[in-house]
Design a protein around this motif. Structure first.
Motif, PDB file in Angstrom:
ATOM      1  N   GLY A  13      -0.328   6.779 -12.225  1.00  0.00           N
ATOM      2  CA  GLY A  13      -1.417   6.517 -11.290  1.00  0.00           C
ATOM      3  C   GLY A  13      -1.549   7.603 -10.241  1.00  0.00           C
ATOM      4  O   GLY A  13      -0.837   8.612 -10.257  1.00  0.00           O
TER       5      GLY A  13
ATOM      6  N   THR B  33       4.678   0.454  -8.766  1.00  0.00           N
ATOM      7  CA  THR B  33       3.744   1.571  -8.849  1.00  0.00           C
ATOM      8  C   THR B  33       3.595   2.028 -10.298  1.00  0.00           C
ATOM      9  O   THR B  33       4.494   1.857 -11.109  1.00  0.00           O
ATOM     10  CB  THR B  33       4.226   2.745  -7.978  1.00  0.00           C
ATOM     11  OG1 THR B  33       5.598   3.003  -8.243  1.00  0.00           O
ATOM     12  CG2 THR B  33       4.037   2.457  -6.507  1.00  0.00           C
ATOM     13  N   SER B  34       2.455   2.615 -10.579  1.00  0.00           N
ATOM     14  CA  SER B  34       2.197   3.163 -11.912  1.00  0.00           C
ATOM     15  C   SER B  34       2.568   4.636 -11.901  1.00  0.00           C
ATOM     16  O   SER B  34       2.029   5.412 -11.095  1.00  0.00           O
ATOM     17  CB  SER B  34       0.724   2.982 -12.264  1.00  0.00           C
ATOM     18  OG  SER B  34       0.407   3.712 -13.424  1.00  0.00           O
TER      19      SER B  34
ATOM     20  N   SER C  87       0.869  -1.176   0.000  1.00  0.00           N
ATOM     21  CA  SER C  87       0.000   0.000   0.000  1.00  0.00           C
ATOM     22  C   SER C  87       0.907   1.228   0.000  1.00  0.00           C
ATOM     23  O   SER C  87       1.717   1.412   0.907  1.00  0.00           O
ATOM     24  CB  SER C  87      -0.889  -0.016   1.241  1.00  0.00           C
ATOM     25  OG  SER C  87      -1.704   1.131   1.267  1.00  0.00           O
ATOM     26  N   TYR C  88       0.763   2.064  -1.017  1.00  0.00           N
ATOM     27  CA  TYR C  88       1.695   3.159  -1.309  1.00  0.00           C
ATOM     28  C   TYR C  88       0.995   4.512  -1.248  1.00  0.00           C
ATOM     29  O   TYR C  88      -0.154   4.646  -1.660  1.00  0.00           O
ATOM     30  CB  TYR C  88       2.252   2.921  -2.718  1.00  0.00           C
ATOM     31  CG  TYR C  88       3.012   4.051  -3.362  1.00  0.00           C
ATOM     32  CD1 TYR C  88       4.395   4.103  -3.288  1.00  0.00           C
ATOM     33  CD2 TYR C  88       2.346   5.040  -4.097  1.00  0.00           C
ATOM     34  CE1 TYR C  88       5.113   5.129  -3.925  1.00  0.00           C
ATOM     35  CE2 TYR C  88       3.045   6.062  -4.729  1.00  0.00           C
ATOM     36  CZ  TYR C  88       4.428   6.101  -4.632  1.00  0.00           C
ATOM     37  OH  TYR C  88       5.127   7.111  -5.256  1.00  0.00           O
TER      38      TYR C  88
ATOM     39  N   ASN D 218      -2.172   7.536  -4.148  1.00  0.00           N
ATOM     40  CA  ASN D 218      -2.424   6.323  -3.355  1.00  0.00           C
ATOM     41  C   ASN D 218      -2.551   5.141  -4.313  1.00  0.00           C
ATOM     42  O   ASN D 218      -3.385   5.181  -5.217  1.00  0.00           O
ATOM     43  CB  ASN D 218      -3.716   6.437  -2.546  1.00  0.00           C
ATOM     44  CG  ASN D 218      -3.617   7.422  -1.414  1.00  0.00           C
ATOM     45  OD1 ASN D 218      -2.529   7.807  -1.012  1.00  0.00           O
ATOM     46  ND2 ASN D 218      -4.754   7.838  -0.892  1.00  0.00           N
ATOM     47  N   GLN D 219      -1.757   4.113  -4.093  1.00  0.00           N
ATOM     48  CA  GLN D 219      -1.828   2.909  -4.915  1.00  0.00           C
ATOM     49  C   GLN D 219      -1.626   1.692  -4.023  1.00  0.00           C
ATOM     50  O   GLN D 219      -1.070   1.799  -2.928  1.00  0.00           O
ATOM     51  CB  GLN D 219      -0.752   2.923  -6.011  1.00  0.00           C
ATOM     52  CG  GLN D 219      -0.862   4.090  -6.979  1.00  0.00           C
ATOM     53  CD  GLN D 219       0.187   4.018  -8.085  1.00  0.00           C
ATOM     54  OE1 GLN D 219       0.585   2.950  -8.536  1.00  0.00           O
ATOM     55  NE2 GLN D 219       0.629   5.191  -8.538  1.00  0.00           N
ATOM     56  N   SER D 220      -2.050   0.529  -4.511  1.00  0.00           N
ATOM     57  CA  SER D 220      -1.843  -0.715  -3.760  1.00  0.00           C
ATOM     58  C   SER D 220      -1.869  -1.884  -4.728  1.00  0.00           C
ATOM     59  O   SER D 220      -2.303  -1.755  -5.875  1.00  0.00           O
ATOM     60  CB  SER D 220      -2.920  -0.883  -2.684  1.00  0.00           C
ATOM     61  OG  SER D 220      -4.195  -0.950  -3.273  1.00  0.00           O
TER      62      SER D 220
END
Length: 198
Positions: free
Chosen positions: A125, A121-122, A95-96, A128-130
């Motif tokens: 994107g 990660t994109s 979770s980023y 917040n990414q996961s």
């Protein structure tokens, strides 16, 4: 007498073969969480032109890795690595979040395998990414997690790694077979003693 000895030898041979076959057919052992050989003290944290850090207070359930933001305007990396104990798959959830005003392109997160960084990660994107990932390792491979920073400025990225699993070392098949023979030898000796007492 010779017939009894041959019978015992045949029993031992069959038992050893069964132990070996069951071991070879078993799924490899896995460490669940940052434990079973993958405790946080067995990992190495390294900054390269960065002021990142790792928070291990929630281990063995999870760790949190923060990348660099030292204001240098140059590339940096914050990596957290360990040595694989056996062949198999490493898997984890991540979770980023990034505070970099220019977005995740400037602070990518990824996994490391033998010094090679693979971005998870994109770059296009959101902040917040996961996701979840798994990749293969061999015993002795160096693997882990990393947050790179392109510019070391305008905010850092932070990643929480959870549901971590990795291959765990297990005894060699020869060791399992030897232990089986020792146990079988003890049973045969006990049967022989019981028979001679009757």
């Amino acid at each position: 007498m010779a017939t009894n000895f041959l019978k015992k030898l045949s029993i031992a041979t069959v038992s050893t073969a069964a132990i070996g076959l069951s071991f070879l057919g078993a799924n490899p052992a896995k460490a669940s969480g940052f434990s079973d050989g993958y405790e946080v003290e067995n990992w190495t944290f390294q900054n390269n032109n960065a002021d990142g850090f790792v928070n291990t207070s929630n281990a063995p359930e999870s760790i949190t890795l923060t990348g660099g933001n030292n204001g240098s305007g140059a590339f940096g990396s914050s990596w957290y690595t360990a040595t694989s104990l056996a062949d198999g798959l490493v898997s984890f959830d991540w979770s980023y979040i990034t505070n970099d005003i220019d977005g995740p392109n400037w602070d990518p997160f990824g996994y490391i395998l033998n010094g090679v960084f693979t971005t998870l990660t994109s770059s296009g994107g959101g902040t917040n990414q996961s996701g979840s990932v798994s990749f293969a390792v061999l015993a002795g491979d160096l693997f882990g997690f990393g947050v790179n920073t392109t510019d070391n400025g305008l905010g850092a990225a932070t990643v929480t790694v959870s549901n971590f699993e990795a291959p765990q070392s297990v005894p060699e098949p020869g060791t399992i077979a030897a232990l089986g023979l020792i146990g079988l030898g003890g049973l045969l000796t006990k049967k022989k003693l019981n028979a001679s007492e009757n």
